[in-house]
Design a protein around this motif. Sequence first.
Motif, short mmCIF file in Angstrom:
data_model
loop_
_atom_site.label_atom_id
_atom_site.label_comp_id
_atom_site.label_asym_id
_atom_site.label_seq_id
_atom_site.Cartn_x
_atom_site.Cartn_y
_atom_site.Cartn_z
N ARG A 136 -7.86 -2.44 3.35
CA ARG A 136 -7.04 -2.58 4.56
C ARG A 136 -6.31 -3.92 4.59
O ARG A 136 -5.43 -4.13 5.42
CB ARG A 136 -7.92 -2.48 5.80
CG ARG A 136 -8.43 -1.08 6.06
CD ARG A 136 -9.62 -1.14 7.01
NE ARG A 136 -10.47 0.04 6.80
CZ ARG A 136 -10.29 1.18 7.43
NH1 ARG A 136 -9.31 1.32 8.30
NH2 ARG A 136 -11.08 2.21 7.18
N ILE A 137 -6.72 -4.83 3.73
CA ILE A 137 -6.05 -6.13 3.71
C ILE A 137 -5.11 -6.17 2.52
O ILE A 137 -5.53 -6.07 1.38
CB ILE A 137 -7.08 -7.26 3.60
CG1 ILE A 137 -8.04 -7.18 4.79
CG2 ILE A 137 -6.39 -8.62 3.55
CD1 ILE A 137 -9.25 -8.04 4.63
N PHE A 138 -3.84 -6.24 2.80
CA PHE A 138 -2.87 -6.27 1.71
C PHE A 138 -1.63 -7.01 2.16
O PHE A 138 -1.38 -7.15 3.36
CB PHE A 138 -2.53 -4.84 1.27
CG PHE A 138 -2.03 -3.97 2.39
CD1 PHE A 138 -0.67 -3.88 2.66
CD2 PHE A 138 -2.92 -3.27 3.21
CE1 PHE A 138 -0.22 -3.10 3.71
CE2 PHE A 138 -2.46 -2.50 4.26
CZ PHE A 138 -1.11 -2.41 4.51
N ASP A 139 -0.86 -7.48 1.20
CA ASP A 139 0.38 -8.17 1.50
C ASP A 139 1.52 -7.19 1.43
O ASP A 139 1.45 -6.22 0.68
CB ASP A 139 0.62 -9.25 0.43
CG ASP A 139 0.20 -10.61 0.92
OD1 ASP A 139 0.40 -10.87 2.12
OD2 ASP A 139 -0.33 -11.40 0.12
N ILE A 140 2.58 -7.45 2.18
CA ILE A 140 3.80 -6.68 1.98
C ILE A 140 4.92 -7.66 1.65
O ILE A 140 4.76 -8.86 1.82
CB ILE A 140 4.18 -5.86 3.24
CG1 ILE A 140 4.23 -6.77 4.47
CG2 ILE A 140 3.23 -4.72 3.45
CD1 ILE A 140 4.87 -6.11 5.67
N ALA A 141 6.03 -7.13 1.14
CA ALA A 141 7.14 -8.02 0.79
C ALA A 141 8.44 -7.39 1.23
O ALA A 141 8.61 -6.17 1.10
CB ALA A 141 7.14 -8.26 -0.71
N PRO A 142 9.38 -8.20 1.75
CA PRO A 142 10.71 -7.66 2.03
C PRO A 142 11.43 -7.37 0.71
O PRO A 142 11.10 -7.99 -0.31
CB PRO A 142 11.39 -8.79 2.79
CG PRO A 142 10.66 -10.02 2.43
CD PRO A 142 9.26 -9.62 2.09
N LYS A 143 12.39 -6.45 0.74
CA LYS A 143 13.01 -6.05 -0.52
C LYS A 143 13.86 -7.15 -1.16
O LYS A 143 14.20 -7.07 -2.33
CB LYS A 143 13.80 -4.75 -0.36
CG LYS A 143 14.98 -4.84 0.58
CD LYS A 143 15.69 -3.50 0.62
CE LYS A 143 17.03 -3.64 1.34
NZ LYS A 143 17.81 -2.41 1.33
N SER A 144 14.20 -8.19 -0.35
CA SER A 144 15.03 -9.27 -0.91
C SER A 144 14.18 -10.34 -1.59
O SER A 144 14.70 -11.33 -2.10
CB SER A 144 15.86 -9.89 0.20
OG SER A 144 14.98 -10.37 1.21
N GLU A 145 12.85 -10.17 -1.59
CA GLU A 145 11.98 -11.19 -2.18
C GLU A 145 12.14 -11.25 -3.71
O GLU A 145 12.44 -10.23 -4.34
CB GLU A 145 10.54 -10.86 -1.82
CG GLU A 145 9.61 -12.03 -1.97
CD GLU A 145 8.34 -11.82 -1.14
OE1 GLU A 145 8.40 -11.95 0.09
OE2 GLU A 145 7.33 -11.50 -1.74
N THR A 146 11.91 -12.44 -4.30
CA THR A 146 12.05 -12.55 -5.76
C THR A 146 10.79 -12.08 -6.46
O THR A 146 9.71 -12.02 -5.88
CB THR A 146 12.30 -14.01 -6.19
OG1 THR A 146 11.15 -14.78 -5.82
CG2 THR A 146 13.54 -14.60 -5.56
N LEU A 147 10.93 -11.77 -7.75
CA LEU A 147 9.78 -11.36 -8.55
C LEU A 147 8.72 -12.45 -8.59
O LEU A 147 7.53 -12.18 -8.56
CB LEU A 147 10.21 -11.05 -9.99
CG LEU A 147 11.17 -9.90 -10.23
CD1 LEU A 147 11.15 -9.53 -11.69
CD2 LEU A 147 10.78 -8.72 -9.39
#
Length: 367
Positions: A306-317
């Motif tokens: 249940r604990i996870f990170d998300i990222a916006p699509k503009s984030e770098t690799l």
Amino acid sequence: MRTLSIPAGRILGVEFRIHFVFLLLFPFISFTERTAQIASTPERLTALTFILLASAVAHEMGHALAEKLANAGRRAVVIFPIGGVTVFDEAQPEVTPDWKRDTRIALAGPVTSLVLAGIAALVSRVAVPQASLWPDPSLSSTNLPHAVVWTNLWLAGINMLPAYPLDGGRVLRAVFSRTMDPVSATRRAISIGRGFAAAFFLSGIWNSWFLLIGAFLFIAGQMEERSAVFQSVLETVRLEDIMLTDFATLSPADTLEDALEKAVHCLQDDFPVIRGADMVGVVSKQKILQTLRNDGNGYVQSVMNRIFDIAPKSETLASAFRKLSARNASILPVVHDQQLVGIVTLQNLMHSMGLLAETRKLRNAAM
Ligand SMILES: [Zn+2]
């Protein structure tokens, strides 16, 4: 990144790896000495190999210490007989270029070698006064005190050449980076380094040690270039360019057997878990399998993370890599306007980075 090297422990927070060319050093020295008709013993040849290794490690420790003082450390280094090459670590936070700091770090190596040469000369004057230290600069296993002094002098001297990735070349790159982006600065420095590599190869006709230096410059230049390209891919490519948009999801109410059934039909190893329009967790195929095997059937919601990170699509690799490694996770859901628009998995990251690096190399070669 894979390199032909073996881990040799951590010193000053830096992971030291020994490049496989060290294995060739012993046969190389014994061949060189035999052709020069120097009568040596296996013990002395081993001692000379060890002196070369220890001096190269000490030289790198000089760099590592300077890095630690400048707070720019935390890297791995591959030790070659005449110096080290930084191994790029994708999980590492980005270090902003600073030419003064980079110059100081580069100079710390030759300074360490010079100091060691001085100490070795003093010690051998006191301990073995009969050993002659000057004026012949060529390394030989028949005079080990002389070899300790001259190995360090050679390390300091050769490393001052402006031949990237030697230290002098690193200073040159630091100067270039004042007016260029880091990848172009590295490229320019590497092309000068290649010129030196070719010159050393040719001088190998007179002295086979020069052949060794030429080979080092060539291999190490290649490694550094790959790192630089890799780094630029990481910092410039965005998640939307590489994320998987066609992916399977699971529901928390799915049974593990259903989930496994779904997993069999797609190549994914990790799944986002969705309830209605919300993402509530992530789960891996491995975790599903493991639970099925140990505890029998159950529900996805009892095994999902249940604990996870998300990222916006503009984030770098680069930032995606840091997020994944910080949580030791293998999936990163990508969101836009609070909607799940894609996923990035570790597997998919490595794969697309390899592809992107290749395309850039091709594009640069065409230019
Ligand atoms: Zn160095």
